[in-house]
Design a protein around this motif. Sequence first.
Motif, PDB file in Angstrom:
ATOM      1  N   MET A   1      13.555 -66.270 -54.907  1.00 24.09           N
ATOM      2  CA  MET A   1      14.899 -66.310 -54.938  1.00 24.09           C
ATOM      3  C   MET A   1      15.747 -66.138 -53.723  1.00 24.09           C
ATOM      4  O   MET A   1      16.598 -67.148 -53.359  1.00 24.09           O
ATOM      5  N   LYS A   2      15.319 -65.231 -52.725  1.00 27.79           N
ATOM      6  CA  LYS A   2      16.030 -65.032 -51.557  1.00 27.79           C
ATOM      7  C   LYS A   2      15.751 -66.207 -50.578  1.00 27.79           C
ATOM      8  O   LYS A   2      16.738 -66.597 -49.839  1.00 27.79           O
ATOM      9  N   ALA A   3      14.311 -66.754 -50.662  1.00 32.14           N
ATOM     10  CA  ALA A   3      14.371 -67.630 -49.809  1.00 32.14           C
ATOM     11  C   ALA A   3      14.895 -69.007 -50.409  1.00 32.14           C
ATOM     12  O   ALA A   3      15.366 -69.854 -49.518  1.00 32.14           O
ATOM     13  N   GLU A   4      15.119 -69.324 -51.477  1.00 36.67           N
ATOM     14  CA  GLU A   4      15.804 -70.410 -51.913  1.00 36.67           C
ATOM     15  C   GLU A   4      17.423 -70.277 -51.703  1.00 36.67           C
ATOM     16  O   GLU A   4      17.942 -71.151 -51.040  1.00 36.67           O
TER      17      GLU A   4
ATOM     18  N   ASN B   1      17.491 -71.218 -48.033  1.00 35.06           N
ATOM     19  CA  ASN B   1      17.401 -72.628 -47.740  1.00 35.06           C
ATOM     20  C   ASN B   1      18.865 -73.447 -48.206  1.00 35.06           C
ATOM     21  O   ASN B   1      19.084 -74.166 -47.340  1.00 35.06           O
ATOM     22  N   LYS B   2      19.369 -72.949 -49.074  1.00 37.45           N
ATOM     23  CA  LYS B   2      20.827 -73.549 -49.562  1.00 37.45           C
ATOM     24  C   LYS B   2      21.775 -73.300 -48.507  1.00 37.45           C
ATOM     25  O   LYS B   2      22.490 -74.153 -48.191  1.00 37.45           O
ATOM     26  N   LEU B   3      21.786 -72.007 -47.830  1.00 33.06           N
ATOM     27  CA  LEU B   3      22.902 -71.702 -46.746  1.00 33.06           C
ATOM     28  C   LEU B   3      22.337 -72.535 -45.629  1.00 33.06           C
ATOM     29  O   LEU B   3      23.425 -72.954 -44.909  1.00 33.06           O
ATOM     30  N   ASP B   4      21.088 -72.834 -45.436  1.00 35.53           N
ATOM     31  CA  ASP B   4      20.962 -73.645 -44.099  1.00 35.53           C
ATOM     32  C   ASP B   4      21.365 -75.077 -44.475  1.00 35.53           C
ATOM     33  O   ASP B   4      21.794 -75.849 -43.574  1.00 35.53           O
TER      34      ASP B   4
ATOM     35  N   LEU C   1      31.520 -68.173 -50.674  1.00 33.07           N
ATOM     36  CA  LEU C   1      30.316 -68.435 -51.336  1.00 33.07           C
ATOM     37  C   LEU C   1      29.197 -67.669 -50.951  1.00 33.07           C
ATOM     38  O   LEU C   1      28.377 -66.916 -51.649  1.00 33.07           O
ATOM     39  N   GLU C   2      28.991 -67.683 -49.438  1.00 26.18           N
ATOM     40  CA  GLU C   2      28.096 -67.156 -48.826  1.00 26.18           C
ATOM     41  C   GLU C   2      27.892 -65.512 -49.020  1.00 26.18           C
ATOM     42  O   GLU C   2      26.959 -64.858 -49.240  1.00 26.18           O
ATOM     43  N   ASP C   3      29.200 -64.770 -49.010  1.00 24.06           N
ATOM     44  CA  ASP C   3      29.356 -63.569 -49.347  1.00 24.06           C
ATOM     45  C   ASP C   3      28.973 -63.100 -50.665  1.00 24.06           C
ATOM     46  O   ASP C   3      28.319 -62.121 -50.917  1.00 24.06           O
TER      47      ASP C   3
END
Length: 71
Positions: free
Chosen positions: A1-4, A7-10, A48-50
């Motif tokens: 979940m954290k990796a996903e 990845n979305k943030l990247d 959204l990132e926060d």
Amino acid sequence: MKAEAINKLDLLSAVQDIQMDIACLLDESLQDEITEGLLKVQRKSDILEDELKDKIEEQINILIQLGAKRI
């Protein structure tokens, strides 16, 4: 979940980089309007990132609590 989520943030960051590159190529008369729009997108992205970081932290805490209950 954290990796996903990371990845979305990247991917979001890459899209924003491309948008900025395109804005630089367009006519100067449009650049101010485009830049203003990109700044709005950046602010929303930051929000959204926060929120995403908060949700990830919340999920991690829940998992920690569940792990503690099993012990």
